[in-house]
Design a protein around this motif. Structure first.
Motif, PDB file in Angstrom:
ATOM      1  N   ARG A   1       5.053   8.564   4.113  1.00 27.14           N
ATOM      2  CA  ARG A   1       4.910   8.849   5.543  1.00 27.14           C
ATOM      3  C   ARG A   1       6.240   8.867   6.289  1.00 27.14           C
ATOM      4  NH1 ARG A   1       0.246  10.977   6.154  1.00 27.14           N
ATOM      5  NH2 ARG A   1       0.735  10.813   8.381  1.00 27.14           N
ATOM      6  N   VAL A   2       7.342   8.458   5.649  1.00 23.65           N
ATOM      7  CA  VAL A   2       8.629   8.322   6.344  1.00 23.65           C
ATOM      8  C   VAL A   2       9.641   9.298   5.750  1.00 23.65           C
ATOM      9  CG1 VAL A   2      10.519   6.748   6.905  1.00 23.65           C
ATOM     10  CG2 VAL A   2       8.157   5.910   6.905  1.00 23.65           C
ATOM     11  N   ARG A   3      10.449   9.909   6.626  1.00 22.85           N
ATOM     12  CA  ARG A   3      11.498  10.819   6.206  1.00 22.85           C
ATOM     13  C   ARG A   3      12.783  10.526   6.981  1.00 22.85           C
ATOM     14  NH1 ARG A   3       8.189  11.322   2.979  1.00 22.85           N
ATOM     15  NH2 ARG A   3       7.165  13.207   2.161  1.00 22.85           N
TER      16      ARG A   3
ATOM     17  N   GLU B   1       0.827  -1.194   0.000  1.00 27.35           N
ATOM     18  CA  GLU B   1       0.000   0.000   0.000  1.00 27.35           C
ATOM     19  C   GLU B   1       0.869   1.254   0.000  1.00 27.35           C
ATOM     20  OE1 GLU B   1      -2.736  -2.523   3.079  1.00 27.35           O
ATOM     21  OE2 GLU B   1      -2.384  -0.415   3.491  1.00 27.35           O
ATOM     22  N   HIS B   2       2.136   1.138  -0.358  1.00 26.96           N
ATOM     23  CA  HIS B   2       3.057   2.252  -0.289  1.00 26.96           C
ATOM     24  C   HIS B   2       2.886   3.190  -1.471  1.00 26.96           C
ATOM     25  CE1 HIS B   2       6.059  -0.247   2.341  1.00 26.96           C
ATOM     26  NE2 HIS B   2       4.867  -0.111   2.872  1.00 26.96           N
ATOM     27  N   ALA B   3       3.422   4.414  -1.274  1.00 27.86           N
ATOM     28  CA  ALA B   3       3.532   5.341  -2.385  1.00 27.86           C
ATOM     29  C   ALA B   3       4.623   4.834  -3.329  1.00 27.86           C
ATOM     30  CB  ALA B   3       3.877   6.728  -1.857  1.00 27.86           C
ATOM     31  N   PRO B   4       4.636   5.282  -4.604  1.00 29.90           N
ATOM     32  CA  PRO B   4       5.684   4.847  -5.533  1.00 29.90           C
ATOM     33  C   PRO B   4       7.071   5.194  -4.998  1.00 29.90           C
ATOM     34  CG  PRO B   4       3.904   5.990  -6.685  1.00 29.90           C
ATOM     35  CD  PRO B   4       3.646   6.168  -5.234  1.00 29.90           C
ATOM     36  N   MET B   5       8.046   4.361  -5.346  1.00 26.44           N
ATOM     37  CA  MET B   5       9.422   4.587  -4.909  1.00 26.44           C
ATOM     38  C   MET B   5       9.945   5.897  -5.494  1.00 26.44           C
ATOM     39  SD  MET B   5      11.335   2.416  -3.028  1.00 26.44           S
ATOM     40  CE  MET B   5      12.922   2.293  -3.830  1.00 26.44           C
TER      41      MET B   5
ATOM     42  N   GLY C   1      -1.166   5.380  13.717  1.00 29.21           N
ATOM     43  CA  GLY C   1      -1.701   4.201  13.051  1.00 29.21           C
ATOM     44  C   GLY C   1      -1.460   4.174  11.555  1.00 29.21           C
ATOM     45  N   GLU C   2      -0.742   5.174  11.014  1.00 27.07           N
ATOM     46  CA  GLU C   2      -0.463   5.195   9.577  1.00 27.07           C
ATOM     47  C   GLU C   2       0.539   4.100   9.210  1.00 27.07           C
ATOM     48  OE1 GLU C   2      -1.882   6.921   7.354  1.00 27.07           O
ATOM     49  OE2 GLU C   2      -2.825   8.636   8.366  1.00 27.07           O
TER      50      GLU C   2
END
Length: 576
Positions: free
Chosen positions: A289-291, A165-169, A253-254
């Motif tokens: 969602r991650v940085r 369910e991730h965003a594109p790389m 919860g994301e």
């Protein structure tokens, strides 16, 4: 127990769908009448053992002949698909000629799926017959599950890449963010504390410190491996099923990580064990969602400290398990087979505070009155707020509803006592339809798909309650469908608090609390007078039970109580 359309006695799909929508008792009656009623469909022609004679392309006197001795296969598609029976025999659908084209397409899909399941069962039991396989194959058809003729061969030993369910790389990993993403907010570096019931038995206090009041430290090495009954058991189950595990933000919860991706479970586990923390690679990160910061710190866009990027030959994100132990941000539990879910009256027995264990939260959403909410939620079984109360909250509820409508997102409604999610609306309809129905009745009106059935129940008399004993409203069905008419004050809770007071909710605490060196709340002022004591936001029932002179004051220690039980109650209810 309602039969499928193919097995039912109804002549048309319309009759079948209308009967299926009826309540159980009426549905059975309609089914009984259909069995007794005469068949009004056109009478089917007699089935032939072989295709009917048809004009030949040339010669032969217009008669098509079949050479039954040469073994040439004969296609009989006009009689419908072949049905594999549970005893290994095959048959055809008797009413195939009476079906419409749309009904035939549906029947083909369902029968094909059922045939495959039964064939697999026969193969597993060693009872699969060769003639059964040949009966299901059309002439010159490729074997089942065979790739197209022009498809390139798959690379040898290529691991399956699961759908995530991730965003594109992104083009470059990691995605770097400025340090401002970890600026101080309402609760440390985040807006909210960690969830109350973390997955895998992770300790909430440890998680809150690491996620929200920490930039450098981590859980002890091997912590994830010590969660034998939680994390390890779930990992082994995912490994057996060949599916990746999903890791969610402990605050929001994301979804943050999905692993393993592009490698096996054993490879993921071996790398994590060698380092001491769950270790993720670039394709396993949800970069929406991650940085990562310039110093290698790995964080969520919401300000949750996750871990660090410690590259070897490529990026390796070593993450604290307590930071990704959140429960998924799924709004509702799966729909039950029958709605509403009925509970016994004992769910509303008297408890510590009326029908609930705790009073309503101190600062309800949308400006709802706390005293009114407490009476309706905890000391009431029949009465409600006045009709149209939800519409009168123009600056609160109405403004938030209009914002959600403009964004095209549903609103969430939480228990005013516990903060648990109870309703999400609209679902399966527009915001305007939800508003129109609620306005016509006078209270927010929810439908079955909008209810979180893990937390909501109905009693035999139609009263709608939460599993924690909060009175919500009543089920008042309309047009044969359930309609849950709910008091706004019963679902005005704040999700982040779970019913407890927080430092952002009390003006007295905002003036007396500051963030300490470790991020915890400490008293920057003294409790010098009885007015200070009364102003602190612990519950009134606690003050009623305090013995005279039980409190002692100092400049550094908040309050010391002579009774440990009172001290525990105080720390649970006082802001900070």
């Amino acid at each position: 127990d309602f039969p499928s359309f193919i097995e039912s006695p109804f002549n048309t799909r319309v009759e079948y769908e209308e009967a299926k929508k009826l309540p159980e008792a009426e549905r059975r009656l309609a089914l009984h009448r259909a069995k007794k009623a005469p068949n009004t469909a056109p009478e089917a022609p007699a089935l032939l053992a072989l295709p009917a004679p048809e004009p030949a392309a040339s010669g032969g006197g217009g008669i098509r002949t079949l050479d039954v001795l040469s073994g040439t296969p004969v296609v009989l598609d006009q009689y419908g698909p072949v049905v594999v029976n549970t005893d290994g025999t095959i048959s055809r659908i008797t009413n195939w000629d009476r079906m419409s084209e749309a009904e035939r397409e549906v029947a083909k899909r369902r029968i094909a799926k059922r045939n495959v399941e039964r064939m697999k069962a026969f193969a597993a039991a060693g009872e699969l017959k060769e003639e059964l396989v040949s009966a299901l194959q059309t002439p010159d058809a490729p074997p089942p599950d065979s790739p197209p003729p022009d498809a390139p061969p798959p690379p040898p030993h290529a691991p399956k890449t699961p759908k995530t369910e991730h965003a594109p790389m992104p083009d470059k990993c990691p995605v770097v963010a400025p340090d401002s993403v970890m600026d101080q907010k309402a609760h440390g570096t985040s807006e909210t504390p960690v969830q109350r019931d973390l997955r895998w038995g992770c300790d909430r206090d440890t998680a809150d410190k690491i996620c929200n009041f920490n930039r450098h430290y981590a859980e002890h090495s091997g912590y994830f491996e010590s969660r034998r009954r939680g994390f390890f058991a779930e990992f082994e189950a995912a490994k057996a099923a060949g599916t990746p595990m999903r890791y969610h933000d402990s605050n929001t919860g994301e979804l943050l990580f999905t692993a393993p991706v592009g490698r096996t479970h054993d490879e993921f586990w071996a790398e994590s064990m060698s380092h001491g923390w769950p270790s993720f690679r670039d394709p396993e990160v949800n970069w929406a969602r991650v940085r990562c910061l310039a110093n290698g710190e790995c964080v969520s866009v919401d300000g949750t400290h996750l871990g660090h990027n410690l590259p070897d030959s490529k990026n390796r994100y070593c993450i604290n398990l307590v930071s990704v132990a959140g429960r998924p941000k799924t709004e509702l539990a799966p729909m039950p087979d029958k709605c509403p879910v009925v509970a016994p009256d004992s769910v509303m027995d008297q408890k510590a505070h009326g029908t609930s264990e705790t009073p309503v939260q101190r600062d309800l959403r949308w400006g709802c009155d706390r005293d009114t909410a407490d009476k309706i939620c905890n000391f009431n079984r029949h009465y409600a707020e006045h009709s149209g109360y939800f519409e009168s909250r123009r600056r609160g509820f109405f403004a938030e509803f209009e914002a959600a409508k403009a964004a095209g997102t549903p609103m969430r409604y939480h228990d005013s006592n516990t903060g648990e999610l109870l309703f999400t609306a609209p679902v399966g309809r527009t915001h305007d339809e939800f508003w129109a129905e609620s306005m016509s009745h006078g209270w927010p009106s929810f439908r079955d798909p909008e209810v979180n059935w893990a937390r909501v129940r109905c009693l035999a008399n139609g009263e709608c309650v939460s599993v924690d004993g909060t009175h919500l409203g009543h089920n008042l069905p309309k047009n044969g469908r359930n309609r849950y008419c709910i008091n706004l004050v019963s679902v005005a809770g704040r999700p982040e608090s779970g019913g407890q007071a927080s430092a952002e909710r009390c003006s007295w605490c905002r003036g007396h609390l500051s963030t300490g060196a470790r991020g915890g709340a400490r008293a920057s002022g003294q409790l010098r007078t009885q007015q200070d004591l009364d102003g602190a936001c612990w519950s009134s029932d606690l003050r009623d039970h305090l013995p005279a002179g039980a409190a002692q004051y100092s400049t550094r220690v908040d309050v010391m109580w002579t009774a440990s039980s009172l001290y525990r109650r105080l720390t649970d209810s006082w802001c900070g």
